[in-house]
Design an enzyme around this catalytic site. Sequence first.
Site, PDB file in Angstrom:
ATOM      1  N   HIS A 305       0.857  -1.187   0.000  1.00 57.25           N
ATOM      2  CA  HIS A 305       0.000   0.000   0.000  1.00 57.25           C
ATOM      3  C   HIS A 305       0.889   1.231   0.000  1.00 57.25           C
ATOM      4  O   HIS A 305       1.948   1.227   0.615  1.00 57.25           O
ATOM      5  CB  HIS A 305      -0.904   0.007   1.247  1.00 57.25           C
ATOM      6  CG  HIS A 305      -2.053   0.938   1.109  1.00 57.25           C
ATOM      7  ND1 HIS A 305      -1.963   2.275   1.398  1.00 57.25           N
ATOM      8  CD2 HIS A 305      -3.327   0.723   0.681  1.00 57.25           C
ATOM      9  CE1 HIS A 305      -3.140   2.833   1.164  1.00 57.25           C
ATOM     10  NE2 HIS A 305      -3.978   1.925   0.723  1.00 57.25           N
ATOM     11  N   ASP A 363      -7.916  -5.519   0.135  1.00 57.29           N
ATOM     12  CA  ASP A 363      -8.375  -6.309  -0.999  1.00 57.29           C
ATOM     13  C   ASP A 363      -7.985  -7.773  -0.915  1.00 57.29           C
ATOM     14  O   ASP A 363      -8.464  -8.595  -1.694  1.00 57.29           O
ATOM     15  CB  ASP A 363      -7.835  -5.707  -2.308  1.00 57.29           C
ATOM     16  CG  ASP A 363      -8.454  -4.357  -2.561  1.00 57.29           C
ATOM     17  OD1 ASP A 363      -9.659  -4.217  -2.305  1.00 57.29           O
ATOM     18  OD2 ASP A 363      -7.744  -3.440  -2.985  1.00 57.29           O
TER      19      ASP A 363
HETATM   20  N1  CMC Z   1       4.175  -7.492  -4.879  1.00 59.89           N
HETATM   21  C1  CMC Z   1       5.496  -7.463  -5.075  1.00 59.89           C
HETATM   22  N2  CMC Z   1       6.274  -6.368  -4.938  1.00 59.89           N
HETATM   23  C2  CMC Z   1       5.640  -5.225  -4.589  1.00 59.89           C
HETATM   24  C3  CMC Z   1       4.247  -5.174  -4.363  1.00 59.89           C
HETATM   25  C4  CMC Z   1       3.511  -6.366  -4.520  1.00 59.89           C
HETATM   26  N3  CMC Z   1       2.190  -6.370  -4.328  1.00 59.89           N
HETATM   27  N4  CMC Z   1       3.898  -3.915  -4.036  1.00 59.89           N
HETATM   28  C5  CMC Z   1       5.024  -3.199  -4.050  1.00 59.89           C
HETATM   29  N5  CMC Z   1       6.085  -3.984  -4.376  1.00 59.89           N
HETATM   30  C6  CMC Z   1       7.493  -3.570  -4.445  1.00 59.89           C
HETATM   31  C7  CMC Z   1       7.779  -2.794  -5.719  1.00 59.89           C
HETATM   32  O1  CMC Z   1       8.216  -3.639  -6.756  1.00 59.89           O
HETATM   33  C8  CMC Z   1       8.835  -1.824  -5.273  1.00 59.89           C
HETATM   34  O2  CMC Z   1      10.062  -2.512  -5.233  1.00 59.89           O
HETATM   35  P1  CMC Z   1      11.463  -1.717  -5.522  1.00 59.89           P
HETATM   36  O3  CMC Z   1      11.548  -0.658  -4.456  1.00 59.89           O
HETATM   37  O4  CMC Z   1      12.500  -2.775  -5.421  1.00 59.89           O
HETATM   38  O5  CMC Z   1      11.310  -1.130  -6.916  1.00 59.89           O
HETATM   39  C9  CMC Z   1       8.440  -1.507  -3.820  1.00 59.89           C
HETATM   40  O6  CMC Z   1       7.700  -2.660  -3.368  1.00 59.89           O
HETATM   41  C10 CMC Z   1       7.581  -0.262  -3.673  1.00 59.89           C
HETATM   42  O7  CMC Z   1       6.490  -0.372  -4.568  1.00 59.89           O
HETATM   43  P2  CMC Z   1       5.861   0.853  -5.355  1.00 59.89           P
HETATM   44  O8  CMC Z   1       5.115   0.336  -6.547  1.00 59.89           O
HETATM   45  O9  CMC Z   1       6.898   1.890  -5.581  1.00 59.89           O
HETATM   46  O10 CMC Z   1       4.839   1.361  -4.264  1.00 59.89           O
HETATM   47  P3  CMC Z   1       3.596   2.295  -4.516  1.00 59.89           P
HETATM   48  O11 CMC Z   1       3.338   2.960  -3.220  1.00 59.89           O
HETATM   49  O12 CMC Z   1       3.775   3.129  -5.735  1.00 59.89           O
HETATM   50  O13 CMC Z   1       2.418   1.246  -4.857  1.00 59.89           O
HETATM   51  C11 CMC Z   1       0.623  -0.261  -4.633  1.00 59.89           C
HETATM   52  C12 CMC Z   1       1.444   0.835  -3.948  1.00 59.89           C
HETATM   53  C13 CMC Z   1      -0.626  -0.558  -3.765  1.00 59.89           C
HETATM   54  C14 CMC Z   1       0.132   0.225  -6.004  1.00 59.89           C
HETATM   55  C15 CMC Z   1       1.497  -1.530  -4.800  1.00 59.89           C
HETATM   56  O14 CMC Z   1       1.886  -2.017  -3.534  1.00 59.89           O
HETATM   57  C16 CMC Z   1       0.768  -2.634  -5.589  1.00 59.89           C
HETATM   58  O15 CMC Z   1       0.809  -2.623  -6.823  1.00 59.89           O
HETATM   59  N6  CMC Z   1       0.105  -3.594  -4.860  1.00 59.89           N
HETATM   60  C17 CMC Z   1      -0.700  -4.605  -5.536  1.00 59.89           C
HETATM   61  C18 CMC Z   1      -2.055  -4.003  -5.914  1.00 59.89           C
HETATM   62  C19 CMC Z   1      -2.961  -3.817  -4.727  1.00 59.89           C
HETATM   63  O16 CMC Z   1      -3.115  -4.708  -3.902  1.00 59.89           O
HETATM   64  N7  CMC Z   1      -3.608  -2.635  -4.652  1.00 59.89           N
HETATM   65  C20 CMC Z   1      -4.628  -2.336  -3.628  1.00 59.89           C
HETATM   66  C21 CMC Z   1      -4.265  -1.188  -2.770  1.00 59.89           C
HETATM   67  S1  CMC Z   1      -5.336  -1.113  -1.322  1.00 59.89           S
HETATM   68  C22 CMC Z   1      -6.910  -0.709  -1.941  1.00 59.89           C
HETATM   69  C23 CMC Z   1      -7.026   0.700  -2.318  1.00 59.89           C
HETATM   70  O17 CMC Z   1      -6.856   1.590  -1.459  1.00 59.89           O
HETATM   71  O18 CMC Z   1      -7.318   0.968  -3.489  1.00 59.89           O
END
Ligand code: CMC
Length: 428
Positions: A305, A363
């Site tokens: 998240h 989720d």
């Molecule tokens: N699985 C594997 N690696 C992950 C995941 C995951 N679900 N989420 C983040 N990472 C890694 C990512 O690859 C990155 O690694 P590095 O620093 O080595 O490049 C690091 O963790 C940080 O990730 P980010 O994408 O920069 O983080 P963000 O804050 O931009 O993204 C997120 C947050 C929710 C989009 C992401 O965690 C994700 O894609 N999760 C899966 C989708 C999901 O479950 N979304 C629902 C969110 S809760 C409901 C809502 O509020 O809508």
Amino acid sequence: MSDKAKLHYNGNDYEFPVQQGAIGPDVIDISKLYAETGAFTLDPGFTSTASCESEITYIDGEKGILLHRGYPIDQLAEEGHFLETCYLLLYGELPNETQRAEFEGAITYHTMIHEQMHQLFMGFRRDAHPMAIMVGVVGALSAFYHDSTDIHDPQQREIASRRMIAKLPTIAAMAYKYHKGQPFVYPRNDLDYASNFLHMCFSVPSEDYEVNPVLARALDRIFILHADHEQNASTSTVRLASSSGANPFACIAAGIACLWGPSHGGANEAALNMLAEIGSTDRIPEFIERAKDKDDPFRLMGFGHRVYKNYDPRAKVMQKTAHEVLTELGITDDPLLDVAQELEKIALSDPYFVEKKLYPNIDFYSGITLRALGFPTSMFTVLFALARTVGWISQWREMIEDPKQRIGRPRQLYTGPTQRDYVAPEKR
Ligand code: CMC
């Protein structure tokens, strides 16, 4: 704590005011930065930017805390009801008995939609995704309810707010029925909000349908857990759309469109699809390895998240709700629940997930619960939209009532070509 932040830039010293919220990080007010320095800030994804001042919802992502108007989400979900939470988000306080009765009455008696809107559904293909129908039909409310589109009239704002909270379940249930090829079911005013929604989704004219109160209570709790979440992508979309003065129905339709994405509300559908794809606990290591592989775009859906760097407090209540629903339905052996629990255990002890602070989010368990309640995966994000509508509306109202409100207009770091002269086609 200093009430000024100093900036040394281009040989000059500048000072910017620092504001303190009721709780949470201080905010450096850089609204005069460009006027004073000629420079912009750059913050893709808004990781360090507060886009507004708000009194509605507070999140402490490090500690895993979520408060609505000061009340912890687990208390609201376990002790309260969804319409009470709606009242709280909209008006700032929990309702007393008179206020509750008036509000619930107003919502309950405005659940039907304009009869002509039924024809609108017929224009969609039967295999349309229900979220596509939601975006279209909710936006179309502005074509049917002209008496509540003047955003400068507080009375019209109030009517639009209540209309959307009352009618979203009807529209969502109709999207489901249309998708399924079953007749639309009219709302019943003698049922509570969640029971009425179950009735509109699952009853058919050919037989009696009795709402199971345990399942209705679980659904009500799911609605509470999704009601608001501060300045997330869809809420910011609603605020940005409405900053131009657009009507509330159009703005909520914009929020629904944003919510649909798999990084946001679409993750509940994606998480369940992922659990089904994993299929059995022995395949978990393979998927964990894929999630860690930089060259593989696969991510563990329902994990991670932007704000929570701890267990999502909503996920804890959702996990409990999943168990309650499965027990009530006598589902003692759900292979997807087994996969989810094992996946959670493995991920929470894996250094990759521990170091990046990737915990289950709301989720992760919501798909299992919604599926057990009888909803197809395509409806999961629709239910999220239904519940989040009150959050979007509360944030929209707060914005319209804020005297400092201006059109949202971000700037950019331009990296394209500098000025050049037009070249005639034959000379290119
Ligand atoms: N699985 C594997 N690696 C992950 C995941 C995951 N679900 N989420 C983040 N990472 C890694 C990512 O690859 C990155 O690694 P590095 O620093 O080595 O490049 C690091 O963790 C940080 O990730 P980010 O994408 O920069 O983080 P963000 O804050 O931009 O993204 C997120 C947050 C929710 C989009 C992401 O965690 C994700 O894609 N999760 C899966 C989708 C999901 O479950 N979304 C629902 C969110 S809760 C409901 C809502 O509020 O809508």
